[in-house]
Scaffold this motif. Structure first.
Motif, PDB file in Angstrom:
ATOM      1  N   ILE A  89       0.783  -1.160  -0.039  1.00 41.94           N
ATOM      2  CA  ILE A  89       0.023  -0.079   0.064  1.00 41.94           C
ATOM      3  C   ILE A  89       0.796   1.332  -0.078  1.00 41.94           C
ATOM      4  N   SER A  90       1.901   1.090   0.946  1.00 41.71           N
ATOM      5  CA  SER A  90       2.814   2.319   1.042  1.00 41.71           C
ATOM      6  C   SER A  90       3.363   2.438  -0.510  1.00 41.71           C
ATOM      7  N   GLY A  91       3.804   1.552  -1.045  1.00 40.50           N
ATOM      8  CA  GLY A  91       4.487   1.573  -2.538  1.00 40.50           C
ATOM      9  C   GLY A  91       3.396   2.354  -3.569  1.00 40.50           C
ATOM     10  N   LEU A  92       2.206   2.055  -3.344  1.00 41.68           N
ATOM     11  CA  LEU A  92       1.353   2.689  -4.103  1.00 41.68           C
ATOM     12  C   LEU A  92       1.435   4.339  -4.178  1.00 41.68           C
ATOM     13  N   LEU A  93       1.499   4.633  -2.896  1.00 39.14           N
ATOM     14  CA  LEU A  93       1.401   6.194  -2.402  1.00 39.14           C
ATOM     15  C   LEU A  93       2.578   6.875  -2.712  1.00 39.14           C
ATOM     16  N   ILE A  94       3.889   6.343  -2.611  1.00 35.36           N
ATOM     17  CA  ILE A  94       5.096   6.911  -3.064  1.00 35.36           C
ATOM     18  C   ILE A  94       5.049   7.497  -4.429  1.00 35.36           C
ATOM     19  N   PRO A  98       0.771  16.048  -3.394  1.00 34.25           N
ATOM     20  CA  PRO A  98       0.001  16.247  -2.169  1.00 34.25           C
ATOM     21  C   PRO A  98      -1.574  16.265  -2.345  1.00 34.25           C
ATOM     22  N   ALA A  99      -1.934  16.481  -3.641  1.00 34.35           N
ATOM     23  CA  ALA A  99      -3.501  16.659  -3.584  1.00 34.35           C
ATOM     24  C   ALA A  99      -3.963  15.362  -3.823  1.00 34.35           C
ATOM     25  N   GLU A 100      -3.466  14.378  -4.527  1.00 38.53           N
ATOM     26  CA  GLU A 100      -3.570  12.957  -4.763  1.00 38.53           C
ATOM     27  C   GLU A 100      -3.536  12.320  -3.539  1.00 38.53           C
ATOM     28  N   ARG A 102      -4.204  13.461  -0.383  1.00 37.09           N
ATOM     29  CA  ARG A 102      -5.251  13.941   0.193  1.00 37.09           C
ATOM     30  C   ARG A 102      -6.583  13.330  -0.254  1.00 37.09           C
ATOM     31  N   LEU A 103      -6.850  13.073  -1.260  1.00 38.78           N
ATOM     32  CA  LEU A 103      -7.887  12.369  -2.101  1.00 38.78           C
ATOM     33  C   LEU A 103      -7.906  11.035  -1.590  1.00 38.78           C
ATOM     34  N   LEU A 104      -6.766  10.287  -1.824  1.00 40.51           N
ATOM     35  CA  LEU A 104      -6.580   8.944  -1.366  1.00 40.51           C
ATOM     36  C   LEU A 104      -6.955   8.668   0.013  1.00 40.51           C
ATOM     37  N   GLU A 105      -6.539   9.732   1.142  1.00 37.41           N
ATOM     38  CA  GLU A 105      -6.724   9.676   2.386  1.00 37.41           C
ATOM     39  C   GLU A 105      -8.250   9.545   2.460  1.00 37.41           C
ATOM     40  N   ARG A 106      -8.951  10.611   1.955  1.00 35.60           N
ATOM     41  CA  ARG A 106     -10.662  10.726   2.231  1.00 35.60           C
ATOM     42  C   ARG A 106     -10.954   9.230   1.619  1.00 35.60           C
ATOM     43  N   VAL A 107     -10.503   8.607   0.594  1.00 36.61           N
ATOM     44  CA  VAL A 107     -11.084   7.539  -0.037  1.00 36.61           C
ATOM     45  C   VAL A 107     -10.896   6.275   1.222  1.00 36.61           C
ATOM     46  N   LEU A 108      -9.748   6.331   1.452  1.00 36.26           N
ATOM     47  CA  LEU A 108      -9.223   5.201   2.443  1.00 36.26           C
ATOM     48  C   LEU A 108     -10.221   5.411   3.682  1.00 36.26           C
ATOM     49  N   ALA A 109     -10.258   6.560   4.326  1.00 35.76           N
ATOM     50  CA  ALA A 109     -11.058   6.992   5.576  1.00 35.76           C
ATOM     51  C   ALA A 109     -12.451   6.686   5.440  1.00 35.76           C
ATOM     52  N   THR A 110     -12.948   6.706   4.293  1.00 37.24           N
ATOM     53  CA  THR A 110     -14.533   6.267   3.921  1.00 37.24           C
ATOM     54  C   THR A 110     -14.548   4.714   3.748  1.00 37.24           C
TER      55      THR A 110
END
Length: 119
Positions: A89-94, A98-100, A102-110
């Motif tokens: 998962i970390s590898g996908l984020l590297i 920053p905008a991406e 933030r969006l991914l954080e919101r999706v993951l939190a949901t």
């Protein structure tokens, strides 16, 4: 004699395994990463299997092919000690903006909120 990361081929927490994981989460073959990096596919194979210690020049080319900075490559490797799933998962984020992120954080939190809801 001190052991270093390059001494243990195919070890899941090795540097070569880290590069392979970053390549795989980007859904790249060794050949595709080689093309993007301006390197031979054999160089990518040897790096992932830890058959040699790559130069900084080679590592920079690999980073270009992966779309991340050399700092991100080493920083994510130094995180070590995480499960394979968390590392993937970390590898996908590297390398994401920053905008991406933030969006991914919101999706993951949901998604996590949905998983945590009693059904």
């Amino acid at each position: 004699m001190t052991a270093n990361v390059m001494d243990k081929p195919d070890k899941p927490d090795s540097f070569g395994a880290h590069v392979k994981r970053l390549r795989e989460v980007r859904r790249l073959t060794q050949e595709e990463l080689a093309d993007r990096s301006g390197l031979a596919a054999d160089t990518i194979r040897r790096l992932e299997h830890q058959d040699f210690s790559p130069s900084l020049r080679t590592l920079r080319k690999v980073c270009k092919g992966l779309g991340l900075s050399i700092a991100a490559l080493f920083g994510s490797f130094e995180l070590g000690g995480v499960t394979e799933e968390v590392a993937r998962i970390s590898g996908l984020l590297i390398g994401r903006s920053p905008a991406e992120l933030r969006l991914l954080e919101r999706v993951l939190a949901t998604l996590i909120d949905e998983l945590d809801r009693p059904h």
